[in-house]
Design a protein around this motif. Structure first.
Motif, PDB file in Angstrom:
ATOM      1  N   UNK A  18      47.869  48.813  41.075  1.00 55.04           N
ATOM      2  CA  UNK A  18      46.909  48.471  42.137  1.00 55.04           C
ATOM      3  C   UNK A  18      46.635  49.705  42.995  1.00 55.04           C
ATOM      4  N   UNK A  19      45.368  50.021  43.169  1.00 57.51           N
ATOM      5  CA  UNK A  19      45.001  51.167  43.998  1.00 57.51           C
ATOM      6  C   UNK A  19      45.146  50.807  45.463  1.00 57.51           C
ATOM      7  N   UNK A  20      45.515  51.788  46.249  1.00 62.63           N
ATOM      8  CA  UNK A  20      45.637  51.569  47.685  1.00 62.63           C
ATOM      9  C   UNK A  20      44.254  51.305  48.266  1.00 62.63           C
ATOM     10  N   UNK A  21      44.107  50.123  48.837  1.00 62.49           N
ATOM     11  CA  UNK A  21      42.855  49.768  49.504  1.00 62.49           C
ATOM     12  C   UNK A  21      43.135  48.591  50.420  1.00 62.49           C
ATOM     13  N   UNK A  22      42.247  48.366  51.340  1.00 65.52           N
ATOM     14  CA  UNK A  22      42.395  47.218  52.232  1.00 65.52           C
ATOM     15  C   UNK A  22      42.259  45.940  51.416  1.00 65.52           C
ATOM     16  N   UNK A  23      43.177  45.029  51.628  1.00 66.64           N
ATOM     17  CA  UNK A  23      43.080  43.738  50.969  1.00 66.64           C
ATOM     18  C   UNK A  23      43.462  43.745  49.511  1.00 66.64           C
ATOM     19  N   UNK A  24      44.277  44.702  49.054  1.00 64.77           N
ATOM     20  CA  UNK A  24      44.653  44.770  47.634  1.00 64.77           C
ATOM     21  C   UNK A  24      45.275  43.478  47.137  1.00 64.77           C
ATOM     22  N   UNK A  25      46.199  42.905  47.919  1.00 69.70           N
ATOM     23  CA  UNK A  25      46.864  41.690  47.443  1.00 69.70           C
ATOM     24  C   UNK A  25      45.894  40.514  47.390  1.00 69.70           C
ATOM     25  N   UNK A  26      44.970  40.455  48.346  1.00 79.04           N
ATOM     26  CA  UNK A  26      43.963  39.395  48.303  1.00 79.04           C
ATOM     27  C   UNK A  26      43.068  39.553  47.086  1.00 79.04           C
ATOM     28  N   UNK A  27      42.725  40.800  46.753  1.00 74.19           N
ATOM     29  CA  UNK A  27      41.897  41.077  45.583  1.00 74.19           C
ATOM     30  C   UNK A  27      42.596  40.574  44.319  1.00 74.19           C
ATOM     31  N   UNK A  28      43.890  40.851  44.191  1.00 67.17           N
ATOM     32  CA  UNK A  28      44.635  40.408  43.013  1.00 67.17           C
ATOM     33  C   UNK A  28      44.718  38.887  42.944  1.00 67.17           C
ATOM     34  N   UNK A  29      44.925  38.245  44.097  1.00 64.83           N
ATOM     35  CA  UNK A  29      44.985  36.788  44.111  1.00 64.83           C
ATOM     36  C   UNK A  29      43.646  36.182  43.690  1.00 64.83           C
ATOM     37  N   UNK A  30      42.551  36.743  44.187  1.00 68.47           N
ATOM     38  CA  UNK A  30      41.224  36.236  43.830  1.00 68.47           C
ATOM     39  C   UNK A  30      40.961  36.447  42.338  1.00 68.47           C
ATOM     40  N   UNK A  31      41.324  37.623  41.829  1.00 66.69           N
ATOM     41  CA  UNK A  31      41.143  37.915  40.411  1.00 66.69           C
ATOM     42  C   UNK A  31      41.915  36.910  39.558  1.00 66.69           C
ATOM     43  N   UNK A  32      43.149  36.635  39.936  1.00 63.77           N
ATOM     44  CA  UNK A  32      43.980  35.700  39.166  1.00 63.77           C
ATOM     45  C   UNK A  32      43.434  34.279  39.208  1.00 63.77           C
ATOM     46  N   UNK A  33      42.709  33.954  40.258  1.00 60.48           N
ATOM     47  CA  UNK A  33      42.217  32.577  40.409  1.00 60.48           C
ATOM     48  C   UNK A  33      40.812  32.362  39.864  1.00 60.48           C
ATOM     49  N   UNK A  34      39.939  33.365  39.949  1.00 57.31           N
ATOM     50  CA  UNK A  34      38.520  33.100  39.710  1.00 57.31           C
ATOM     51  C   UNK A  34      37.829  34.025  38.720  1.00 57.31           C
ATOM     52  N   UNK A  35      38.549  34.922  38.027  1.00 59.25           N
ATOM     53  CA  UNK A  35      37.846  35.873  37.165  1.00 59.25           C
ATOM     54  C   UNK A  35      36.948  35.162  36.163  1.00 59.25           C
TER      55      UNK A  35
END
Length: 188
Positions: free
Chosen positions: A134-151
């Motif tokens: 995971x690249x350092x960015x604001x909201x990285x963990x939220x991005x991963x959670x969204x990806x896991x749920x809605x890709x």
């Protein structure tokens, strides 16, 4: 990796001088296939690649040999080079995803991941051969959670619509279609 400079790396545009730095290697010599979005922050990607490089050198006593599209695809003949994508993926020991905010929205990134997943399902890779950084960015963990749920592969974009349609056709024709691929990406 020793031949990759920050000046080249930071530009999110093709550069034929980069391809000139690549060289043919044996099938089992590539340490990492780097999958990334050209749209993500170059500085964050550079930091991640340098850490990967430093860790590899400390463990193996040499520079890693990587497949990196900016250097390994002839950008003046991209259609010919991309047809070899499965070979490039299989030739590497590890598949490294530089997961930034735009990664999952880029159709080519998803094709690379699709190829890796297909090869893994055939037994040529283990799940441990997938390295997600995971690249350092604001909201990285939220991005991963969204990806896991809605890709959804159909939410991805390409620079050229013809590429997008070709990739969708590949995903639909292979394996479990887009629903199976979407589920596989979410699980990864």
């Amino acid at each position: 990796m020793a031949d990759v400079t920050w000046e080249e790396f930071k530009a999110n545009t093709p550069d034929l001088k980069c391809f000139a730095k690549s060289r043919p290697v044996g099938f089992d010599q590539v340490d990492f296939f780097l999958s990334h979005s050209w749209s993500d922050d170059p500085h964050a990607k550079w930091e991640a690649v340098q850490k990967l490089r430093d860790d590899f050198k400390a463990k193996n006593g040499r520079e890693p040999l990587v497949w990196f599209d900016k250097y390994c695809i002839d950008q003046s003949a991209i259609d010919v080079s991309v047809r070899r994508l499965p070979i490039f993926v299989v030739a590497a020991s590890k598949f490294v995803v530089l997961l930034g905010p735009s990664y999952a929205s880029r159709c080519w990134c998803m094709l690379e991941l699709f190829v890796f997943n297909s090869v893994m399902r055939s037994g040529l890779f283990k799940s441990s051969d997938l390295v997600i950084v995971p690249l350092k960015s604001k909201g990285s963990s939220l991005h991963l959670e969204k990806l896991a749920a809605t890709f959804n592969i159909h939410d991805t974009q390409c620079m050229r619509e013809v590429d997008r349609q070709t990739i969708f056709g590949i995903v639909e024709a292979a394996g479990d279609g887009h629903k199976g691929f979407d589920a596989a990406v979410r699980a990864l």
